[in-house]
Design an enzyme around this catalytic site. Structure first.
Site, PDB file in Angstrom:
ATOM      1  N   LYS A  87       0.830  -1.204   0.000  1.00 56.23           N
ATOM      2  CA  LYS A  87       0.000   0.000   0.000  1.00 56.23           C
ATOM      3  C   LYS A  87       0.868   1.260   0.000  1.00 56.23           C
ATOM      4  O   LYS A  87       1.924   1.307   0.642  1.00 56.23           O
ATOM      5  CB  LYS A  87      -0.892  -0.060   1.239  1.00 56.23           C
ATOM      6  CG  LYS A  87      -2.003   0.948   1.330  1.00 56.23           C
ATOM      7  CD  LYS A  87      -2.839   0.608   2.553  1.00 56.23           C
ATOM      8  CE  LYS A  87      -4.016   1.549   2.747  1.00 56.23           C
ATOM      9  NZ  LYS A  87      -4.810   1.145   3.926  1.00 56.23           N
ATOM     10  N   LEU A 131      -6.886   8.280   3.394  1.00 59.62           N
ATOM     11  CA  LEU A 131      -6.829   6.895   3.891  1.00 59.62           C
ATOM     12  C   LEU A 131      -8.101   6.429   4.590  1.00 59.62           C
ATOM     13  O   LEU A 131      -8.080   5.407   5.264  1.00 59.62           O
ATOM     14  CB  LEU A 131      -5.653   6.710   4.876  1.00 59.62           C
ATOM     15  CG  LEU A 131      -4.247   6.950   4.319  1.00 59.62           C
ATOM     16  CD1 LEU A 131      -3.209   6.733   5.407  1.00 59.62           C
ATOM     17  CD2 LEU A 131      -3.958   6.041   3.134  1.00 59.62           C
ATOM     18  N   SER A 150      -9.346   0.951   2.695  1.00 57.50           N
ATOM     19  CA  SER A 150      -8.421   1.812   2.004  1.00 57.50           C
ATOM     20  C   SER A 150      -7.303   1.070   1.279  1.00 57.50           C
ATOM     21  O   SER A 150      -6.559   1.683   0.512  1.00 57.50           O
ATOM     22  CB  SER A 150      -7.807   2.800   3.008  1.00 57.50           C
ATOM     23  OG  SER A 150      -7.064   2.140   4.021  1.00 57.50           O
ATOM     24  N   ILE A 162      -8.054   0.189   9.862  1.00 58.27           N
ATOM     25  CA  ILE A 162      -8.530   0.854  11.069  1.00 58.27           C
ATOM     26  C   ILE A 162     -10.045   0.861  11.134  1.00 58.27           C
ATOM     27  O   ILE A 162     -10.625   1.134  12.171  1.00 58.27           O
ATOM     28  CB  ILE A 162      -7.966   2.283  11.164  1.00 58.27           C
ATOM     29  CG1 ILE A 162      -8.138   2.864  12.582  1.00 58.27           C
ATOM     30  CG2 ILE A 162      -8.599   3.200  10.116  1.00 58.27           C
ATOM     31  CD1 ILE A 162      -7.448   4.198  12.789  1.00 58.27           C
ATOM     32  N   GLY A 163     -10.715   0.553  10.011  1.00 56.17           N
ATOM     33  CA  GLY A 163     -12.176   0.507  10.000  1.00 56.17           C
ATOM     34  C   GLY A 163     -12.719  -0.533   9.039  1.00 56.17           C
ATOM     35  O   GLY A 163     -13.922  -0.625   8.826  1.00 56.17           O
ATOM     36  N   GLY A 164     -11.788  -1.318   8.445  1.00 59.22           N
ATOM     37  CA  GLY A 164     -12.170  -2.322   7.459  1.00 59.22           C
ATOM     38  C   GLY A 164     -11.267  -2.304   6.248  1.00 59.22           C
ATOM     39  O   GLY A 164     -11.557  -2.930   5.228  1.00 59.22           O
ATOM     40  N   SER A 165     -10.136  -1.613   6.352  1.00 62.60           N
ATOM     41  CA  SER A 165      -9.337  -1.269   5.183  1.00 62.60           C
ATOM     42  C   SER A 165      -8.536  -2.406   4.576  1.00 62.60           C
ATOM     43  O   SER A 165      -8.039  -2.276   3.461  1.00 62.60           O
ATOM     44  CB  SER A 165      -8.389  -0.116   5.526  1.00 62.60           C
ATOM     45  OG  SER A 165      -9.114   1.048   5.807  1.00 62.60           O
TER      46      SER A 165
END
Length: 556
Positions: free
Chosen positions: A149, A197, A222, A243-246
Site C-alpha cells: 500500500k 486513507l 483503504s 482501522i475501519g475495514g481497510s
C-alpha cells in the site's frame, strides 16, 4: 518516447482540482507511466469500450507468454516460494512476470501508484545468486514478489496518505517491509488508496481504482489497490492496513483473503509520518491480503519469528503456531445473519446460508457446533467508531487539501461532515472511557453466547457502486472492540435478478437505503466473501479454528 499516453480505463471521472494541483499531479503520474513500456499497452479500443468484467483480460490479451501465465495464475505465495527454492523458476523470472501483469492490470483498473521494476529485478538477481552459491534460501519468502500500500515507506521510493500534498521521499523501510525483505520478499510496486486513507473507495490523486469483476463497482478501501491487484492476479501477496475495514473490505470486494490481526501484534512502526489523530482511540493494524489461508499464516509467522517487539516497543511478544495450533475440543461457531442494524443484501444472505449448511452437516458434529450469534448494539458501535476516528474533526485533512487545491472527494466529505469540530483532551478522554465500557460490555455479551469464533458478513453486500460505500458497520465494529478478523472467499457470486425476501423489514433508515441501492444497481459477477472473528488476542485460536473450517468449507 511513447507515441501515446498510458491508456487507463475510466468509468467515472474524478473531480478536478485547481489548475496548479492538476499540473502538480502530472510528474507523479508520468513517473509511473515511464516504467510501463509501450509494447505492453492494451488497444485503445479495449480501453474505450471495456467489458464490465476485466479480470480475465490479462490471460486473453496475448501479452503474457505461457510461463508468465503459469507463474502469475497457478500459485499462491507459499507455492511460489517452494517453486523458487526448488529452482523451477528464478526469482528474476517471477518478478518480471508480476511486473508485466501489474502493468496490464493497471491499465484496466488503475490500481498502481508506483512501479519499480529495476529495483525489483536487481533484488531478485541477488537472491538467485545467493541460492546458486549456497543452495539455501534467505528465508521463507525467498523471491516472492510482494505489493504494498502506498503509505508504507520503502527505501528509495515515495509514500503518501492519498493526498498529493502528503507525498514524501523515503530513505528507509518501515519495520514491516524491513522484516519481509530480510525474509526474502521482493517489492515491485505500490498501490492506490483513498484520499486521507479513510474511504472504502480507493480514489486519490492517482485516480479511481475499479473492481476487476465489475468495473462499475469499487475495489474497496483503504487497501483497495491491493485488493484490485490481487483480483487481477497481478500480485500473489500484498500488505495493507486496517482501522475501519481497510484490509477486509478490499479483500471482500475482490474475492481474496484478508487478515486483520489484533492491535500491537504485527508491526505498524514507521508506516505513518507524524501524529495520526484516529489512533487516540482506535489503533490501525497492518496485515496481508492474498490467495490462500496458508499465505496469511506464512506472513504472520515470518514477521513474528523475527521478534519485531525488540524494535517496536508497542508490540507484545507473540509466539505463533497459527494453522499448526491444535484445537483440542469441539469448535463452537456462531453465525451472524445480520447485526441488528443493516440486513445484508441477497447474495450475502446466500453465502451465510452456504456456510451454515456445510457446518451443520451431521458428519461434522464431532468437530463443530453451530450456534446463532446475536450481535451487540451495532448502530451504537458504528456511531462511536466514527466519532473516535475524527478527534480533530478532520481539520488536518481539510487544511492539506485546501492548501494544495486538491478537490475534497465525495466520500471524504461524507466522512468529515460539515460542522465537524476538534475535540479537547477531556472530550477525547470521554470517548476512550466510552470505548472501554463498550469493550467490557461486549466481552460479557460474547461470553454469554459461548462461542470460539463467529462467522458473518464483511460488508452489507458485495462491492458497492462508486462513491456509495458508506456503511462500514460489519468491519468497523471489530476495530472498535479490537477483535481479529479474517476474510475468506466463498463460491458465491452475484447473480442477475436476486431480490430481497418477501418478509424483509428494514432494521433502520440505513438498512432501507442499502435495499434501495441494491434494487437500483447492477452488481452481477461481484464475488462474495465472509468474515470470521475471534476474541481480542485470540489470533492464534482463530487460525487453529480455520484449520478445521477450511476443510469443511473446501477453502484454498
Amino acid at each position: 518516447m511513447a507515441s501515446r499516453s498510458l491508456p487507463i480505463v475510466v468509468v467515472k471521472p474524478m473531480p478536478k482540482g485547481t489548475p496548479e494541483y492538476e499540473a502538480n499531479r502530472l510528474p507523479i503520474l508520468a513517473a509511473l507511466s515511464k516504467n510501463i513500456p509501450e509494447e505492453w499497452y492494451l488497444p485503445q479500443e479495449l480501453i474505450d469500450n471495456p467489458p464490465r468484467d476485466v479480470s480475465n483480460i490479462p490471460r486473453t490479451c496475448g501479452l503474457l507468454n505461457a510461463e508468465e501465465l503459469e507463474i502469475t495464475e497457478n500459485y499462491d505465495a507459499t507455492g511460489l516460494a517452494e517453486a523458487i527454492a526448488a529452482r523451477k523458476y528464478t526469482s528474476v523470472a517471477v518478478v518480471k512476470a508480476f511486473v508485466k501483469r501489474a502493468s496490464i492490470a493497471h491499465q484496466l483498473v488503475c490500481c498502481l501508484t508506483q512501479l519499480f521494476p529495476d529495483d525489483a529485478v536487481e533484488q531478485a538477481a541477488k537472491l538467485d545468486e545467493y541460492l546458486a552459491k549456497t543452495g539455501q534460501t534467505v528465508g521463507p519468502l525467498h523471491g516472492v514478489p510482494i505489493s504494498i500500500k502506498d503509505h508504507m515507506p520503502i527505501a528509495g521510493h515515495k509514500s503518501s496518505y492519498g493526498e498529493l500534498a502528503t507525498t514524501y521521499d523515503d530513505d528507509k523501510d518501515c519495520l514491516f517491509v524491513k522484516i519481509l525483505r530480510k525474509a526474502g520478499a521482493v517489492f515491485y510496486c505500490k498501490t492506490n488508496q483513498p484520499q486521507a486513507l479513510m474511504h472504502m473507495e480507493s480514489s486519490s490523486h492517482f485516480g479511481r481504482t475499479l473492481n476487476p469483476y465489475n468495473i462499475q463497482l469499487t475495489c474497496g478501501g483503504s487497501s483497495g489497490g491491493e485488493g484490485a491487484l490481487l483480483g487481477m492476479k497481478a500480485s500473489v501477496l500484498g500488505i495493507g492496513s486496517d482501522i475501519g475495514g481497510s484490509i477486509r473490505a478490499p479483500a471482500a470486494f475482490n474475492g481474496v483473503y484478508g487478515w486483520k490481526p489484533s492491535s500491537n501484534m504485527l508491526p505498524f512502526q514507521g508506516m505513518i509520518r507524524g501524529a495520526f489523530p484516529a489512533e487516540l482511540n482506535v489503533l490501525p493494524v497492518a496485515g496481508p491480503l492474498g490467495r490462500s489461508l496458508r499465505d496469511m499464516n506464512l506472513v504472520t509467522k515470518a514477521v513474528l519469528d523475527a521478534e519485531p517487539y525488540r524494535e517496536d516497543p508497542k508490540l507484545f511478544p507473540t509466539p505463533w503456531k497459527g494453522l499448526q495450533a491444535p484445537f483440542s475440543r469441539k469448535l463452537k461457531v456462531g453465525i451472524i445473519e445480520n447485526d441488528g442494524f443493516i440486513e445484508p443484501q441477497p447474495p450475502v444472505k446466500r453465502a451465510i446460508a452456504w456456510v451454515r449448511k456445510l457446518l451443520s452437516d451431521p458428519k461434522y458434529k464431532d468437530l463443530v457446533e453451530v450456534k446463532d450469534f446475536q450481535q451487540y448494539k451495532a448502530a451504537e458501535a458504528f456511531d462511536k467508531a466514527f466519532r473516535m476516528f475524527l478527534p480533530d474533526g478532520g481539520a488536518g485533512v481539510l487544511a492539506i487539501l485546501e492548501a494544495s487545491g486538491e478537490p475534497v472527494l465525495p466520500l471524504t466529505r461524507w466522512f468529515i461532515p460539515e460542522g465537524s469540530e476538534m475535540k479537547n483532551a477531556s472530550e477525547v478522554a470521554v470517548l476512550r472511557q466510552e470505548r472501554d465500557e463498550f469493550r467490557t460490555e461486549y466481552a460479557a455479551h460474547w461470553n454469554s453466547q459461548n462461542v470460539d469464533v463467529v462467522i458473518g458478513p464483511c460488508y452489507v453486500g458485495p462491492a458497492a457502486e462508486h462513491d456509495t460505500a458508506r456503511f462500514w458497520t460489519y468491519t468497523s465494529f471489530w476495530n472498535l472492540v479490537d477483535y481479529p478478523g479474517l476474510v475468506f472467499p466463498t463460491p458465491i457470486k452475484v447473480e442477475a435478478g436476486e431480490i430481497y425476501a418477501e418478509d424483509y423489514e428494514p432494521l433502520s433508515d440505513q438498512c432501507r437505503i442499502i435495499k434501495q441501492e441494491w434494487e437500483a444497481g447492477e452488481f452481477e459477477r461481484a464475488p462474495i466473501t465472509l468474515q470470521v472473528n475471534a476474541r481480542k488476542y485470540h489470533d492464534d485460536q482463530l487460525f487453529s479454528a480455520m484449520a478445521i473450517l477450511k476443510d469443511i468449507l473446501n477453502l484454498p
